[in-house]
Write an enzyme that holds these catalytic residues in place. Structure first.
Site, PDB file in Angstrom:
ATOM      1  N   VAL A   1      46.102  11.372 -12.182  1.00  0.00           N
ATOM      2  CA  VAL A   1      45.376  12.528 -11.654  1.00  0.00           C
ATOM      3  C   VAL A   1      44.345  12.058 -10.637  1.00  0.00           C
ATOM      4  O   VAL A   1      43.466  11.268 -10.956  1.00  0.00           O
ATOM      5  CB  VAL A   1      44.655  13.303 -12.776  1.00  0.00           C
ATOM      6  CG1 VAL A   1      43.915  14.509 -12.205  1.00  0.00           C
ATOM      7  CG2 VAL A   1      45.638  13.750 -13.844  1.00  0.00           C
TER       8      VAL A   1
ATOM      9  N   GLY B   1      47.568   7.529  -2.071  1.00  0.00           N
ATOM     10  CA  GLY B   1      47.656   6.322  -1.256  1.00  0.00           C
ATOM     11  C   GLY B   1      47.806   5.090  -2.111  1.00  0.00           C
ATOM     12  O   GLY B   1      47.399   5.065  -3.277  1.00  0.00           O
TER      13      GLY B   1
ATOM     14  N   ARG C   1      64.790  -1.315  -7.685  1.00  0.00           N
ATOM     15  CA  ARG C   1      66.161  -0.802  -7.622  1.00  0.00           C
ATOM     16  C   ARG C   1      67.040  -1.661  -6.710  1.00  0.00           C
ATOM     17  O   ARG C   1      68.219  -1.846  -6.964  1.00  0.00           O
ATOM     18  CB  ARG C   1      66.149   0.641  -7.120  1.00  0.00           C
ATOM     19  CG  ARG C   1      65.538   1.636  -8.099  1.00  0.00           C
ATOM     20  CD  ARG C   1      65.741   3.074  -7.606  1.00  0.00           C
ATOM     21  NE  ARG C   1      65.208   4.044  -8.553  1.00  0.00           N
ATOM     22  CZ  ARG C   1      63.962   4.505  -8.537  1.00  0.00           C
ATOM     23  NH1 ARG C   1      63.115   4.055  -7.628  1.00  0.00           N
ATOM     24  NH2 ARG C   1      63.551   5.385  -9.425  1.00  0.00           N
TER      25      ARG C   1
ATOM     26  N   VAL D   1      38.638  -9.870 -17.897  1.00  0.00           N
ATOM     27  CA  VAL D   1      39.452  -9.653 -19.097  1.00  0.00           C
ATOM     28  C   VAL D   1      39.088 -10.632 -20.203  1.00  0.00           C
ATOM     29  O   VAL D   1      39.093 -10.280 -21.392  1.00  0.00           O
ATOM     30  CB  VAL D   1      40.958  -9.766 -18.741  1.00  0.00           C
ATOM     31  CG1 VAL D   1      41.813  -9.828 -19.992  1.00  0.00           C
ATOM     32  CG2 VAL D   1      41.372  -8.603 -17.857  1.00  0.00           C
TER      33      VAL D   1
ATOM     34  N   GLY E   1      44.335  10.065  -8.015  1.00  0.00           N
ATOM     35  CA  GLY E   1      44.301   8.719  -7.446  1.00  0.00           C
ATOM     36  C   GLY E   1      43.155   7.867  -7.945  1.00  0.00           C
ATOM     37  O   GLY E   1      43.015   7.603  -9.140  1.00  0.00           O
TER      38      GLY E   1
ATOM     39  N   LYS F   1      49.191  17.931 -12.852  1.00  0.00           N
ATOM     40  CA  LYS F   1      47.865  17.349 -13.039  1.00  0.00           C
ATOM     41  C   LYS F   1      46.962  18.293 -13.840  1.00  0.00           C
ATOM     42  O   LYS F   1      46.155  17.842 -14.657  1.00  0.00           O
ATOM     43  CB  LYS F   1      47.256  17.030 -11.678  1.00  0.00           C
ATOM     44  CG  LYS F   1      48.022  15.946 -10.917  1.00  0.00           C
ATOM     45  CD  LYS F   1      47.553  15.818  -9.486  1.00  0.00           C
ATOM     46  CE  LYS F   1      48.353  14.756  -8.742  1.00  0.00           C
ATOM     47  NZ  LYS F   1      48.010  14.685  -7.300  1.00  0.00           N
TER      48      LYS F   1
ATOM     49  N   VAL G   1      52.325   1.997  -4.240  1.00  0.00           N
ATOM     50  CA  VAL G   1      51.347   1.682  -5.287  1.00  0.00           C
ATOM     51  C   VAL G   1      51.707   0.373  -5.981  1.00  0.00           C
ATOM     52  O   VAL G   1      50.856  -0.496  -6.185  1.00  0.00           O
ATOM     53  CB  VAL G   1      51.251   2.821  -6.313  1.00  0.00           C
ATOM     54  CG1 VAL G   1      50.262   2.468  -7.423  1.00  0.00           C
ATOM     55  CG2 VAL G   1      50.834   4.126  -5.628  1.00  0.00           C
TER      56      VAL G   1
ATOM     57  N   GLY H   1      52.570  11.402   7.863  1.00  0.00           N
ATOM     58  CA  GLY H   1      52.840  10.744   6.594  1.00  0.00           C
ATOM     59  C   GLY H   1      52.133  11.345   5.398  1.00  0.00           C
ATOM     60  O   GLY H   1      52.193  10.796   4.294  1.00  0.00           O
TER      61      GLY H   1
END
Length: 444
Positions: free
Chosen positions: A143, A318, A58, A46, A145, A216, A27, A198
């Site tokens: 919640v 996804g 990390r 915007v 996606g 959720k 994501v 996957g």
């Protein structure tokens, strides 16, 4: 012309909005990509440039499609930067995400997060911090996606009374149950296939045992009923005990089996209202709109007093779909920064008590292996009669050692239904209670 907070279009020289992204998994990587590729469109939407200040990861040695100068392994320092206006948290887990989000909010930065596990436990704490700092906390992506559910509940239906929110909010379990239904394969084989494709994690526990869906459900119930609900308040059962035989039997009742997240306003006989939040595999009629939601797709059905029934459907997981929801929140937060506004705050004014599962009216589907002798059906029916549970349908299958009874009940308190099951398990005539599922989506 002087710029004021109410101006619909800011001056062309509006200060850029700085964004920090925490985490660069599937994501996060998509969010970073879209920020770069759609920079001009985002600026127009915007009213100011949206600029990526940095990405916390990390492992700095891992190759990534982003300038190395933007990467850091010091998330706290990135959050604290003065040129960061919005923090997008995509790390997952409780800690250190909780501390980082609190630090961002307390320093006046708006936050966008997809962290359902964190929100299911600490929405109150984080919402309070956002309110005190007068900044935004958005979490549409937490919640289902890409499916817009959170914002419609918070804004579009703010003037209505929501009675029920029910849906399929976990793609892994929906893929597994859909495949079992279509192919007749066993649960273990279908889970293994989901892993190979996957759809399932190496450790699928959070998905298949309902923890993900429960988190959720807690978020949806909190929003829908203006009551703070945590994951601990959600009754939870997973799909690991669902068998191919259950799905075959469901078809004989014109049903299928789905893992449902159900958030419901429960009206007691004395007029008292309570909130029920629960997750479990259930039979639903093939005529129900959720019955046709297959594969890894998600769907949520909202029932409100005036709006009636609304259905939201789409890809629930996804990288790209979830990033779409994240970017939607980010644009809202950025607009608010430019115009000096704020999004809706957490609403917990109702503070309804949580109804334990024992008190919630449900229907049961019970499959049992029984002794093939006269009087067994009457004995079984007698246990339901003792507890004032009405039987809606009975199906007898097989003979001899393969004799089986399937009982479907009418609606009754879950406590009475479960007591019936316990009594059946103690009967000499019942060799084994093979399966117990609830039945949803009917008016009986």
């Amino acid at each position: 012309m002087n710029q004021t907070p109410s101006d619909p279009t800011p001056a062309s020289g509006a200060r850029p909005i700085g964004v920090a992204v925490l985490g660069m998994g599937n994501v996060g990587a998509e969010v970073v990509r879209i920020l770069a590729e759609n920079a001009d469109d985002l600026r127009a939407r915007v009213g100011a440039p949206v600029e990526l200040r940095g990405v916390a990861v990390r492992d700095l040695t891992r190759p990534r499609k982003i300038s190395q100068e933007l990467l850091t392994d010091d998330a706290a320092a990135l959050v604290a930067r003065a040129d960061v206006d919005i923090v997008v948290e995509l790390m997952g887990g409780i800690d250190p995400a909780r501390e980082l989000i609190r630090a961002a909010l307390e320093s006046g930065k708006s936050v966008v997060t997809a962290n359902k596990a964190l929100l299911a436990e600490y929405t109150g704490e984080l919402a309070t911090a956002a309110a005190e700092a007068k900044v935004d906390l958005y979490f549409e992506a937490a919640v289902a996606g890409a499916i817009p559910v959170v914002r419609p509940l918070m804004q579009s239906l703010a003037g209505d009374t929501v009675e029920r929110v029910a849906g399929i909010v976990n793609g892994t379990t929906n893929f597994i149950l859909s495949a079992m239904d279509e192919t007749g394969a066993a649960y273990a084989d279908t889970l293994a296939e989901a892993g190979r494709l996957g759809y399932a994690e190496a450790d699928p526990t959070a998905d298949v045992e309902g923890y993900d869906a429960a988190a959720k459900a807690a978020i949806l119930a909190s929003i829908a009923f203006h009551t703070r609900v945590t994951a601990a308040d959600v009754f939870r059962e997973g799909i690991s005990t669902v068998t191919a035989a259950d799905l075959v039997a469901a078809k004989k009742f014109d049903c299928t089996v789905k893992l449902l997240s159900i958030c419901e306003r429960v009206h007691d006989a004395d007029g008292r209202q309570r909130v029920s939040a629960r997750v479990y595999p259930a039979l639903i009629p093939l005529s129900h709109p959720l019955a046709t939601v297959n594969g890894a797709f998600n769907a949520v059905v909202v029932e409100a007093d005036n709006a009636g029934r609304l259905m939201f459907y789409g890809q629930g997981a996804g990288g790209s779909p979830t990033a779409s929801a994240v970017l939607g929140d980010m644009v809202m937060a950025a607009r608010n920064k430019v115009h000096g506004g704020r999004g809706p705050l957490e609403s917990t004014y109702a503070s309804l008590p949580i109804a334990p599962i024992d008190d919630v009216p449900t229907r049961y589907y019970i499959s049992m292996k029984v002794a093939d002798r006269p009087g067994v059906l009457a004995q079984v029916a007698g246990e339901f009669t003792k507890r004032a549970v009405s039987i809606a349908a009975v199906r007898q299958e097989g003979a001899g050692e393969d004799a089986r009874l399937i009982v479907v009940t009418h609606r009754a308190p879950d406590r009475a239904q479960s007591e019936c099951v316990a009594a059946l398990e103690d009967m000499d005539a019942v060799i084994k209670v093979s399966s117990v599922l609830r039945l949803e989506g009917t008016d009986d």
